[in-house]
Design an enzyme around this catalytic site. Structure first.
Site, PDB file in Angstrom:
ATOM      1  N   GLY A  87      -7.774  20.197  19.393  1.00 29.24           N
ATOM      2  CA  GLY A  87      -7.471  21.624  19.331  1.00 29.24           C
ATOM      3  C   GLY A  87      -7.882  22.344  20.599  1.00 29.24           C
ATOM      4  O   GLY A  87      -8.240  21.734  21.599  1.00 29.24           O
ATOM      5  N   GLY A  88      -7.868  23.638  20.546  1.00 27.54           N
ATOM      6  CA  GLY A  88      -8.194  24.427  21.733  1.00 27.54           C
ATOM      7  C   GLY A  88      -9.693  24.578  21.968  1.00 27.54           C
ATOM      8  O   GLY A  88     -10.111  25.152  22.975  1.00 27.54           O
ATOM      9  N   GLN A 133       0.779  -1.246   0.000  1.00 27.08           N
ATOM     10  CA  GLN A 133       0.000   0.000   0.000  1.00 27.08           C
ATOM     11  C   GLN A 133       0.807   1.292   0.000  1.00 27.08           C
ATOM     12  O   GLN A 133       0.501   2.219  -0.757  1.00 27.08           O
ATOM     13  CB  GLN A 133      -0.943   0.015   1.227  1.00 27.08           C
ATOM     14  CG  GLN A 133      -1.856   1.218   1.240  1.00 27.08           C
ATOM     15  CD  GLN A 133      -2.795   1.308   2.416  1.00 27.08           C
ATOM     16  OE1 GLN A 133      -3.372   2.348   2.679  1.00 27.08           O
ATOM     17  NE2 GLN A 133      -2.987   0.233   3.153  1.00 27.08           N
ATOM     18  N   ASP A 176       0.555   3.688   6.109  1.00 24.09           N
ATOM     19  CA  ASP A 176       0.808   3.341   4.704  1.00 24.09           C
ATOM     20  C   ASP A 176       0.526   4.517   3.777  1.00 24.09           C
ATOM     21  O   ASP A 176       1.430   5.103   3.201  1.00 24.09           O
ATOM     22  CB  ASP A 176      -0.080   2.158   4.297  1.00 24.09           C
ATOM     23  CG  ASP A 176       0.481   0.833   4.783  1.00 24.09           C
ATOM     24  OD1 ASP A 176       1.680   0.771   5.088  1.00 24.09           O
ATOM     25  OD2 ASP A 176      -0.281  -0.148   4.844  1.00 24.09           O
ATOM     26  N   GLU A 186       1.180  -1.396   8.340  1.00 25.16           N
ATOM     27  CA  GLU A 186       0.380  -0.271   8.833  1.00 25.16           C
ATOM     28  C   GLU A 186       0.271  -0.166  10.361  1.00 25.16           C
ATOM     29  O   GLU A 186       0.662   0.825  10.964  1.00 25.16           O
ATOM     30  CB  GLU A 186      -1.038  -0.385   8.231  1.00 25.16           C
ATOM     31  CG  GLU A 186      -2.066   0.573   8.799  1.00 25.16           C
ATOM     32  CD  GLU A 186      -1.801   2.021   8.420  1.00 25.16           C
ATOM     33  OE1 GLU A 186      -1.480   2.295   7.268  1.00 25.16           O
ATOM     34  OE2 GLU A 186      -1.919   2.899   9.302  1.00 25.16           O
TER      35      GLU A 186
HETATM   36  C1  LIG Z   1       5.838  -4.622   3.422  1.00 22.36           C
HETATM   37  C2  LIG Z   1       6.886  -5.637   3.824  1.00 22.36           C
HETATM   38  C3  LIG Z   1       6.758  -5.963   5.310  1.00 22.36           C
HETATM   39  C4  LIG Z   1       6.618  -6.912   3.011  1.00 22.36           C
HETATM   40  O1  LIG Z   1       7.639  -7.857   3.247  1.00 22.36           O
HETATM   41  P1  LIG Z   1       7.788  -9.138   2.298  1.00 22.36           P
HETATM   42  O2  LIG Z   1       6.464  -9.555   1.770  1.00 22.36           O
HETATM   43  O3  LIG Z   1       8.530 -10.171   3.072  1.00 22.36           O
HETATM   44  O4  LIG Z   1       8.585  -8.604   1.025  1.00 22.36           O
HETATM   45  P2  LIG Z   1      10.056  -7.998   0.921  1.00 22.36           P
HETATM   46  O5  LIG Z   1       9.981  -6.526   0.836  1.00 22.36           O
HETATM   47  O6  LIG Z   1      10.945  -8.578   1.968  1.00 22.36           O
HETATM   48  O7  LIG Z   1      10.540  -8.527  -0.509  1.00 22.36           O
HETATM   49  C5  LIG Z   1      10.582  -9.906  -0.742  1.00 22.36           C
HETATM   50  C6  LIG Z   1      11.562 -10.319  -1.810  1.00 22.36           C
HETATM   51  O8  LIG Z   1      10.943 -10.166  -3.081  1.00 22.36           O
HETATM   52  C7  LIG Z   1      11.930  -9.819  -3.996  1.00 22.36           C
HETATM   53  N1  LIG Z   1      11.326  -9.189  -5.156  1.00 22.36           N
HETATM   54  C8  LIG Z   1      10.569  -8.087  -5.199  1.00 22.36           C
HETATM   55  N2  LIG Z   1      10.210  -7.806  -6.447  1.00 22.36           N
HETATM   56  C9  LIG Z   1      10.767  -8.753  -7.220  1.00 22.36           C
HETATM   57  C10 LIG Z   1      10.744  -9.002  -8.610  1.00 22.36           C
HETATM   58  N3  LIG Z   1      10.089  -8.199  -9.461  1.00 22.36           N
HETATM   59  N4  LIG Z   1      11.390 -10.081  -9.076  1.00 22.36           N
HETATM   60  C11 LIG Z   1      12.062 -10.888  -8.239  1.00 22.36           C
HETATM   61  N5  LIG Z   1      12.123 -10.702  -6.920  1.00 22.36           N
HETATM   62  C12 LIG Z   1      11.468  -9.643  -6.418  1.00 22.36           C
HETATM   63  C13 LIG Z   1      12.826  -8.894  -3.229  1.00 22.36           C
HETATM   64  O9  LIG Z   1      14.055  -8.779  -3.869  1.00 22.36           O
HETATM   65  C14 LIG Z   1      12.900  -9.606  -1.883  1.00 22.36           C
HETATM   66  O10 LIG Z   1      13.884 -10.620  -1.957  1.00 22.36           O
HETATM   67  P3  LIG Z   1      15.084 -10.798  -0.874  1.00 22.36           P
HETATM   68  O11 LIG Z   1      14.455 -10.674   0.484  1.00 22.36           O
HETATM   69  O12 LIG Z   1      15.571 -12.168  -1.163  1.00 22.36           O
HETATM   70  O13 LIG Z   1      16.075  -9.759  -1.107  1.00 22.36           O
HETATM   71  C15 LIG Z   1       8.297  -5.101   3.502  1.00 22.36           C
HETATM   72  O14 LIG Z   1       8.424  -4.952   2.109  1.00 22.36           O
HETATM   73  C16 LIG Z   1       8.628  -3.787   4.182  1.00 22.36           C
HETATM   74  O15 LIG Z   1       8.895  -3.730   5.378  1.00 22.36           O
HETATM   75  N6  LIG Z   1       8.624  -2.690   3.402  1.00 22.36           N
HETATM   76  C17 LIG Z   1       8.993  -1.374   3.887  1.00 22.36           C
HETATM   77  C18 LIG Z   1       7.913  -0.752   4.712  1.00 22.36           C
HETATM   78  C19 LIG Z   1       6.593  -0.687   4.001  1.00 22.36           C
HETATM   79  O16 LIG Z   1       6.452  -0.115   2.950  1.00 22.36           O
HETATM   80  N7  LIG Z   1       5.571  -1.251   4.659  1.00 22.36           N
HETATM   81  C20 LIG Z   1       4.208  -1.048   4.298  1.00 22.36           C
HETATM   82  C21 LIG Z   1       3.753  -1.829   3.195  1.00 22.36           C
HETATM   83  S1  LIG Z   1       2.105  -1.315   2.831  1.00 22.36           S
END
Ligand SMILES: CC(C)(COP(=O)(O)OP(=O)(O)OC[C@H]1O[C@@H](n2cnc3c(N)ncnc32)[C@H](O)[C@@H]1OP(=O)(O)O)[C@@H](O)C(=O)NCCC(=O)NCCS
Length: 415
Positions: A246-247, A17, A168, A139
């Protein structure tokens, strides 16, 4: 007239998001947003909370309007080359993967800068540098870490998250501001830069008034909080129920029908300037001459009684009737509107804040359009792309691949 960001190309490496909210707004401003998605599956939200089997979810369609979708795995050899070309051809790269994920793909900031010194590289992370910088964040975690949850909820009850996605979408909007500032600076400097927004920071920014109150607490009780004068204050800002930040004192009161309608309520603010009109409307003209009630200072310790009297009156009317009576008296008030009411509100349709979009697989659906209105370049809200819908078109026109190059990338599973 064209759109504000026409000619700006965004390499959109966002998912879920926070990042997609940011790039969707940039797309509505007219940027060409190329959303990179993992071949075969795409953004995880395509399949989350589905209401129709095998069709992109509303979660996805409502966050990815006006974008083009390119499936690409930058971790393959061909994918790495295509991604490199995209960095060269784009103005802004936006990502919100877990900390270090883009570096692990082989594209640390130093390399991106080398490939394209004009590139603006914008990221959302859960936390800024510090003890939690490596954590994954969603979030509600951001709401907890940013001070929203400790300050939200009923007095003396457990902490509460809010339905508004301040972690988010709130961070996504902050990131938009950073990107636009960096684009403006690039006009003068010719150089790109790194833009980062931590979700904790954005939530705290939105909770600014609570940090204000934390410091006021050192100088005595927070008199506008319901804990005053009879409750206890600890050493941190407490939850304040529905008290106004607020106030001017405010509270939610029941309206006619509250017994069966969960949204038959209205928020009323007893702004001092408008108090005489409010007192007269609720049949309490007597308060205006009585020193026990006539000044804000006199009313402050008994706000619960003030709102109880207001509620006796509002319970005889429905919330729209209350609006109709109090607004002409300049009494600030707001009905508690349900999502059903908002979806059906004609004025929001007229302004493009609620928009109906047609999708080839799901049919018509509603989305929230751009809440930021530009008089000379209003957005045209278009449906979200299907997975990989624009892969070939982008590979040919932006990356410069021919049919043989595309076939090779496909053979490697890069697209
Ligand atoms: C949201 C979140 C918790 C999700 O975590 P997740 O589902 O485990 O996903 P990740 O971000 O760790 O990415 C997973 C993997 O997909 C891979 N990936 C993403 N896009 C890719 C693509 N097009 N092709 C191949 N691999 C891809 C990434 O390289 C990563 O691999 P690695 O961990 O081996 O390096 C995390 O991305 C995060 O903390 N983001 C920052 C904060 C944020 O925006 N949070 C709110 C989200 S609404």
């Amino acid at each position: 007239m064209g759109k504000a960001l026409e000619g700006v190309r965004i390499l959109d490496m966002t998912h879920v998001q926070s990042g997609p909210t940011c790039t969707q707004i940039l797309a509505w401003f007219g940027a060409d947003v190329i959303k990179i998605e993992r071949p075969g599956s795409g953004d995880i939200t395509r399949g989350q909370l589905r209401d129709i089997p095998d069709v992109d979810s509303l979660y996805f369609t409502m966050l990815n309007a006006n974008k083009r979708s390119l499936t690409l795995n930058p971790k393959t050899e061909a994918g790495n080359e295509i991604f490199t070309r995209l960095i060269e051809e784009c103005d802004v790269m936006v990502e919100n993967f877990a900390p270090g994920a883009i570096d692990r793909m082989g594209f640390p900031w130093e390399k991106i800068q080398e490939l394209n010194p004009r590139m603006i590289y914008a990221s959302v992370k859960g936390f800024g540098p510090g003890p939690y910088e490596d954590c994954k964040v969603y979030e509600n975690i951001a709401q907890c870490a940013g001070g929203a949850v400790s300050t939200t909820g009923e007095i003396d009850r457990f902490p509460m998250v809010t339905g508004a996605q301040i972690g988010d979408s709130g961070t996504g909007i902050h990131l938009v501001a950073g990107i636009l500032a960096a684009l403006l600076q690039r006009e003068k400097s010719g150089k790109g830069q790194r833009v980062t927004c931590a979700m904790q920071d954005s939530v705290l920014n939105l909770c600014r008034v609570k940090l204000r109150d934390q410091q006021r607490l050192a100088h005595g009780p927070l008199t506008e909080y319901p804990q005053y004068p009879n409750g206890e204050f600890g050493d941190a800002v407490p939850r304040a129920g529905n008290a106004s930040g607020g106030g001017q004192p405010g509270w939610i009161v029941k309206c006619k029908g509250w017994e069966t309608d969960p949204d038959a309520y209205i928020y009323v603010i007893t702004q001092a300037r408008a108090f005489p009109g409010l007192a007269k409307a609720i049949g309490h003209e007597d308060w205006l001459e009585d020193p026990e009630w006539s000044t804000p200072e006199a009313r402050l310790p008994k706000l619960d009684q003030v709102f109880a009297e207001i509620e006796k009156w509002t319970m005889t009317k429905d919330k729209m009737e209350v609006m109709g009576i109090l607004n002409p008296l300049n009494v600030p008030c707001g009905p508690i509107l349900s999502m059903k009411e908002l979806a059906e509100e004609d004025a929001l349709r007229q302004t493009g804040t609620v928009v109906e979009v047609d999708h080839p697989e799901r049919g018509k659906y509603l989305t929230v359009g751009n809440p930021i209105k530009l008089s000379d370049s209003p957005p045209d809200v278009a449906r979200s792309p299907l997975l990989g819908e624009h892969t070939e078109e982008i590979l040919k026109s932006v990356v410069g691949l021919d049919d043989a190059g595309i076939a090779e990338a496909r053979r490697q599973g890069a697209i």
